[in-house]
Design a protein around this motif. Structure first.
Motif, PDB file in Angstrom:
ATOM      1  N   ASN A 178       0.850  -1.187   0.000  1.00 43.95           N
ATOM      2  CA  ASN A 178       0.000   0.000   0.000  1.00 43.95           C
ATOM      3  C   ASN A 178       0.887   1.239   0.000  1.00 43.95           C
ATOM      4  N   ASP A 179       0.301   2.425   0.097  1.00 45.61           N
ATOM      5  CA  ASP A 179       1.092   3.658  -0.015  1.00 45.61           C
ATOM      6  C   ASP A 179       1.317   4.353   1.326  1.00 45.61           C
ATOM      7  N   TRP A 180       0.998   3.682   2.449  1.00 43.41           N
ATOM      8  CA  TRP A 180       1.177   4.287   3.774  1.00 43.41           C
ATOM      9  C   TRP A 180       2.631   4.132   4.202  1.00 43.41           C
ATOM     10  N   TYR A 181       3.454   5.049   3.732  1.00 45.14           N
ATOM     11  CA  TYR A 181       4.904   4.993   3.919  1.00 45.14           C
ATOM     12  C   TYR A 181       5.303   5.155   5.386  1.00 45.14           C
ATOM     13  N   ILE A 182       4.793   6.201   6.040  1.00 45.30           N
ATOM     14  CA  ILE A 182       5.060   6.441   7.458  1.00 45.30           C
ATOM     15  C   ILE A 182       3.753   6.849   8.127  1.00 45.30           C
ATOM     16  N   ASP A 183       3.385   6.144   9.179  1.00 42.46           N
ATOM     17  CA  ASP A 183       2.171   6.465   9.925  1.00 42.46           C
ATOM     18  C   ASP A 183       2.474   6.227  11.399  1.00 42.46           C
ATOM     19  N   VAL A 184       2.939   7.271  12.090  1.00 40.24           N
ATOM     20  CA  VAL A 184       3.309   7.146  13.502  1.00 40.24           C
ATOM     21  C   VAL A 184       2.556   8.203  14.306  1.00 40.24           C
ATOM     22  N   ARG A 185       2.199   7.816  15.541  1.00 47.85           N
ATOM     23  CA  ARG A 185       1.349   8.686  16.347  1.00 47.85           C
ATOM     24  C   ARG A 185       1.741   8.637  17.818  1.00 47.85           C
ATOM     25  N   VAL A 186       1.486   9.726  18.497  1.00 45.21           N
ATOM     26  CA  VAL A 186       1.593   9.801  19.955  1.00 45.21           C
ATOM     27  C   VAL A 186       0.246  10.302  20.434  1.00 45.21           C
ATOM     28  N   ASP A 187      -0.525   9.455  21.100  1.00 40.76           N
ATOM     29  CA  ASP A 187      -1.906   9.798  21.432  1.00 40.76           C
ATOM     30  C   ASP A 187      -2.057  10.613  22.711  1.00 40.76           C
TER      31      ASP A 187
END
Length: 278
Positions: A178-187
């Protein structure tokens, strides 16, 4: 209660968003992007339908400005909305409704749109734009550096809570599926931007390709350090070769992308091992 920057890298063909807010889990609300199409940040009493709608319109050939006009014109609460977007060519657009809480506003420039509401002042969006434009490196690095500069310039007047980074590119996701290269989160964190930068660096360690200059022979001092760290971390099995013990470590710790040819090691992995707790 949020500030964000939407950016595009025309050489790498990457679109992305970095965002911070005094709001839990901002990454689940604000950023939307699709490779080859564009990126959207929707905030301030966010209308989350703006993301999919704008991406659909831009995929059909609408510019960012055209898509922005279409998604906002029939929204009865458009005066409470704020949105920034970029189309497939990096053309920017930003909108701030007159009902957004001060300070609220946005700016655009080459390949970026920066916006925020309930900010200490306008310096936040100007700092994001200036730093994004002047910083070199991957799009993700430029977005995070700009976001951090926005906080240093004032940020959200109510403080910090969560932050997120989303970058897309064709076949950039895990395994190229898929095209989700970078998906990082701090909630939820007292310093979410710094924590997001730390997680982004980990993401690069796990998923980016090794730099040629960091791949060396396992010999001399490097071999001694590797032996010591593998033993300390419980991976050194004397019944196996040093190479096999290293392989066991790499596969257990999910460092397959950093695995090298026989008798070679990526020094970034060795550095990580030195700082890793038992």
């Amino acid at each position: 209660m949020t500030y964000s920057i939407v950016g595009y890298d025309p050489e790498a063909k990457e679109w992305g968003i970095a965002v911070q807010s005094k709001f839990i889990g901002v990454g689940a609300v604000v950023p939307f992007a699709k490779a080859g199409v564009g990126a959207v940040a929707t905030q301030s009493y966010a209308n989350t339908s703006y993301g999919p709608q704008a991406l659909q319109l831009m995929e059909e050939g609408k510019t960012a400005e055209e898509a922005l006009e279409l998604i906002t014109k029939d929204d009865p609460e458009r005066h409470l909305r704020q949105v920034g977007l970029l189309d497939a060519m990096g053309n920017p657009a930003t909108f701030t409704g007159e009902g957004c809480y001060d300070w609220a506003g946005g700016i655009t420039g080459p390949n970026f749109a920066a916006q925020g509401n309930i900010l200490v002042g306008e310096n936040t969006v100007h700092a994001m734009g200036e730093i994004f434009t002047s910083t070199e490196g991957p799009l993700a690095h430029r977005l995070l550096t700009a976001l951090d500069a926005g906080q240093s310039a004032g940020g959200d007047s109510r403080g910090m809570q969560s932050a997120a980074l989303l970058v897309v590119k064709e076949q950039g996701g895990y395994g190229g599926f898929n095209d989700w290269y970078i998906d990082v989160r701090v909630d939820d964190h007292p310093d979410p931007i710094k924590e997001l930068i730390r997680i982004y660096k980990l993401h690069r360690l796990y998923f980016a390709e090794s730099e040629t200059g960091r791949v060396v022979l396992i010999e001399g001092e490097v071999a001694e350090e590797l032996e010591r760290e593998l033993f300390r971390l419980g991976y050194r099995d004397k019944k196996k070769s040093l190479q096999q013990s290293l392989k066991d470590y790499l596969h257990t710790e999910n460092f397959e992308m950093r695995e090298q040819e026989e008798n070679m090691i990526d020094l970034d992995v060795l550095d990580f091992m030195k700082n890793q707790r038992e």
